[in-house]
Design a protein around this motif. Structure first.
Motif, PDB file in Angstrom:
ATOM      1  N   UNK B  31     -38.881   5.593 -46.199  1.00  9.77           N
ATOM      2  CA  UNK B  31     -39.283   4.482 -45.686  1.00  9.77           C
ATOM      3  C   UNK B  31     -38.604   3.414 -46.425  1.00  9.77           C
ATOM      4  N   UNK B  32     -38.683   2.373 -45.714  1.00 15.96           N
ATOM      5  CA  UNK B  32     -38.168   1.124 -46.378  1.00 15.96           C
ATOM      6  C   UNK B  32     -39.188   0.003 -46.350  1.00 15.96           C
ATOM      7  N   UNK B  33     -39.406  -0.540 -47.587  1.00 16.65           N
ATOM      8  CA  UNK B  33     -40.406  -1.511 -47.963  1.00 16.65           C
ATOM      9  C   UNK B  33     -39.691  -2.950 -48.376  1.00 16.65           C
ATOM     10  N   UNK B  34     -40.174  -3.956 -47.761  1.00 14.90           N
ATOM     11  CA  UNK B  34     -40.100  -5.003 -48.035  1.00 14.90           C
ATOM     12  C   UNK B  34     -41.123  -5.846 -48.775  1.00 14.90           C
ATOM     13  N   UNK B  35     -40.642  -6.205 -50.250  1.00 15.98           N
ATOM     14  CA  UNK B  35     -41.741  -7.142 -51.095  1.00 15.98           C
ATOM     15  C   UNK B  35     -41.498  -8.430 -50.845  1.00 15.98           C
ATOM     16  N   UNK B 185     -30.569   5.128 -42.459  1.00 17.34           N
ATOM     17  CA  UNK B 185     -30.274   6.518 -41.626  1.00 17.34           C
ATOM     18  C   UNK B 185     -29.843   7.453 -42.620  1.00 17.34           C
ATOM     19  N   UNK B 186     -29.119   7.092 -43.743  1.00 19.93           N
ATOM     20  CA  UNK B 186     -28.942   8.319 -44.642  1.00 19.93           C
ATOM     21  C   UNK B 186     -30.145   9.055 -45.402  1.00 19.93           C
ATOM     22  N   UNK B 187     -31.335   8.116 -45.060  1.00 18.46           N
ATOM     23  CA  UNK B 187     -32.273   9.170 -45.657  1.00 18.46           C
ATOM     24  C   UNK B 187     -32.915   8.453 -46.876  1.00 18.46           C
ATOM     25  N   UNK B 188     -32.471   7.316 -47.406  1.00 18.91           N
ATOM     26  CA  UNK B 188     -32.762   6.744 -48.639  1.00 18.91           C
ATOM     27  C   UNK B 188     -34.025   6.004 -48.539  1.00 18.91           C
ATOM     28  N   UNK B 189     -34.906   6.040 -49.488  1.00 26.03           N
ATOM     29  CA  UNK B 189     -36.092   5.275 -49.487  1.00 26.03           C
ATOM     30  C   UNK B 189     -35.555   3.774 -49.932  1.00 26.03           C
ATOM     31  N   UNK B 204     -37.733  -3.575 -42.196  1.00 28.51           N
ATOM     32  CA  UNK B 204     -38.534  -2.630 -43.051  1.00 28.51           C
ATOM     33  C   UNK B 204     -39.618  -2.269 -42.271  1.00 28.51           C
ATOM     34  N   UNK B 205     -40.013  -0.973 -42.867  1.00 26.34           N
ATOM     35  CA  UNK B 205     -41.150   0.009 -42.324  1.00 26.34           C
ATOM     36  C   UNK B 205     -42.626  -0.903 -42.743  1.00 26.34           C
ATOM     37  N   UNK B 206     -42.467  -0.926 -43.972  1.00 25.72           N
ATOM     38  CA  UNK B 206     -43.651  -1.859 -44.451  1.00 25.72           C
ATOM     39  C   UNK B 206     -43.399  -3.017 -45.194  1.00 25.72           C
ATOM     40  N   UNK B 207     -44.415  -3.874 -45.131  1.00 25.40           N
ATOM     41  CA  UNK B 207     -44.271  -5.056 -45.754  1.00 25.40           C
ATOM     42  C   UNK B 207     -45.474  -4.923 -47.017  1.00 25.40           C
TER      43      UNK B 207
END
Lengths: 292, 239
Positions: B31-35, B185-189, B204-207
């Motif tokens: 998943x992608x997180x944005x802080x 897309x390459x599956x990295x967190x 992002x997926x999560x904030x």
């Protein structure tokens, strides 16, 4: 014309040795921002090692680099460990290093005076006084060998920095300490090794100057000024700069010495240092220091 | 699956005050997180602690089940966590290729490094074209691509980007975020710290909202984007 060429040849044949003498100091400054005012005192120490190896063991002073390089490398690691390792994150690190290394140079001078007195010394291998002739020109044989050895060592240093993993890490640390940490360089370890390398270069220089100049414990005061002039001209921390600075200034000094008398030769360096700081403090190849 | 977990992280610089005052976060793999958060909230500091550049004073970091607390940066890199610092932090006098080689500094196999560099140059073709150029001669956007590329040489499982759009023109920022899309897309967190909160959250997926050294809020990025209070504080309300 021949005369001027001869003077320049004489100057250049010392340039290689000056380049070696200054390379260690500029390397250490480049990587760690340590202004090592004790660098010339390290050279004097190594010259004494070469001297006693010559006197007691009959060892050729050029060959004595096999002793002075490793001994001074280890000495450098020790000095780094004891004096700098804990200070490296201090915000006033650069200023502190100026004072600490100046103090260190006086301690070394004092100890050398205590053990070996202030007598003028030099090693006297056969080639120290002979000359080599190339067509219409001549080289003092000792200077010629010393410059050849210096250039070999400097090429070795260049290759180390350019091609090895350690060299990559040293250059990376010089250019951007934070980025180096980010990619996993242990900058403390690299700093220590670099300090050792710089000191080892002082060691090799000591062997070579032992038969080029007479020396005594306080000689480092004169040498450190010359070295400072060379590396400030080239740009503090720039190795190529210290090389170019060394050849330029030593040729100039030889020229001045011929036209105005040898007393004026050292003044060339001091005056150059003064003028460079006044008009181009970053030197030929250095970057302007950012004000923080 | 939780890949990274930080529990109650407290950290600060030197003998200064605590900047992080207990951050707890669970990061899901892939998943992608944005802080986001105001200046001084501790966003960059948090990334530094995870990458081992700054020791934590308290708390625990676990990654793929291993306790990373107190590990050195090189160990953490080998484990699969890479940081792309905010000032892009390149080696300015080294060539593009040498910079990429430094990305693989903790690897010992030169062939492997060369192969990874080739892969990176497929993602960022400009780095291949300019491989012999000094890094300082690149444009801002290209430098950012190099900084990301350098981290990718290690093929990290978790990549953390500190302010990837800092100082870049909007069009270039968009390109950088497009390349972040490739990493996802390459599956990295991915963890992104971003001043441009809207842009970061949209990718992002999560904030995660940090404030005064604590995480005050975590939700799906879309929800964070729509939250009225957040809009007012960090996004500049759109009318």
């Amino acid at each position: 014309m021949t005369q001027i060429s001869q003077i320049i040849i004489l100057g250049l044949s010392l340039g290689g040795v000056f380049a070696l003498m200054s390379s260690g100091m500029t390397l250490i400054f480049g990587v760690m921002r340590i202004v090592n005012l004790a660098h010339a005192a390290f050279i004097v120490m190594a010259a004494y090692i070469a001297y006693w190896a010559f006197k007691l063991l009959g060892m050729d002073p050029i060959l004595s680099i096999v002793i002075t390089i490793p001994v001074m490398y280890l000495f450098g690691l020790l000095v780094y460990r004891v004096l700098f390792a804990k200070l490296i994150d201090n915000p006033r690190f650069v200023e502190l290093t100026v004072l600490i290394t100046f103090g260190l140079s006086l301690v070394i001078e004092g100890l050398l005076s205590y053990f070996f007195t202030g007598i003028y010394r030099s090693t006297t291998p056969r080639y120290a006084t002979d000359t080599l002739n190339f067509g219409p020109f001549y080289f003092p044989e000792g200077q010629f060998y010393a410059t050849v050895v210096s250039i070999i060592l400097l090429v070795g240093l260049w290759a180390l920095l350019r091609y090895t993993r350690l060299g990559y890490a040293i250059r990376a640390t010089t250019q951007n300490r934070t980025a180096a940490k980010t990619v996993g360089v242990n900058v403390h370890q690299i700093s220590m090794i670099t300090f050792g390398l710089g000191t080892a270069l002082a060691g090799a220089s000591g062997s070579l100057v032992s038969f080029l100049f007479t020396f005594f414990p306080a000689k480092h005061m004169e040498w450190v000024t010359i070295i400072l002039a060379l590396i400030v001209l080239g740009g503090m921390g720039s190795l190529i700069g210290s090389l170019v600075g060394s050849f330029l200034l030593s040729a100039l000094a030889a020229y001045v010495s011929f036209n105005f008398g040898p007393t004026w030769s050292p003044i060339t360096f001091y005056l150059a240092l003064f003028l460079i700081l006044l008009f181009r403090p970053q030197g030929l190849f250095g970057k302007k220091m950012e004000l923080q | 699956m939780v890949i990274l977990e930080t529990e109650d992280i407290v950290a600060g610089y030197g003998s200064g005050p605590d900047i992080l005052k207990g951050i707890s976060l669970q990061v899901e793999a892939g998943k992608t997180y944005c802080i986001i958060g105001p200046n001084g909230a501790g966003k960059s500091t948090y990334l530094k602690v995870i990458s081992g550049l700054l020791p934590s004073r308290k708390g625990r970091i676990t990654f793929k089940g291993a306790d990373l607390t107190g590990w050195r940066t090189d160990q953490i890199l080998r484990k699969g966590i890479c940081l792309v610092p905010s000032d892009r932090s390149l080696f300015p006098d080294m060539t593009v290729r040498e910079n990429l080689r430094m990305g693989g500094y903790v690897l010992s196999d030169q062939k492997q490094i060369d192969q990874r560099i080739a892969e990176v140059c497929e993602i960022f073709p400009i780095l291949g074209e300019r491989h012999a150029q000094q890094a300082k001669t690149l444009s801002g956007g290209q430098q950012q691509q190099l900084a990301i590329g350098r981290a990718l040489v290690l093929r990290p499982e978790l990549i953390m980007l500190d302010e990837p759009s800092l100082g870049l023109a909007p069009k270039i920022s968009k390109q950088i975020f497009d390349s972040i899309e490739i990493l996802k897309r390459a599956g990295m967190t991915v963890i992104i710290v971003e001043q441009n909160a809207r842009m970061g959250l949209e990718a992002a997926d999560w904030g995660v909202v940090l404030d005064l050294g604590k995480n005050s809020f975590i939700a799906e990025a879309q929800k964070v984007l729509q939250d009225e209070r957040i809009q007012e504080l960090y996004l500049g309300k759109k009318h």
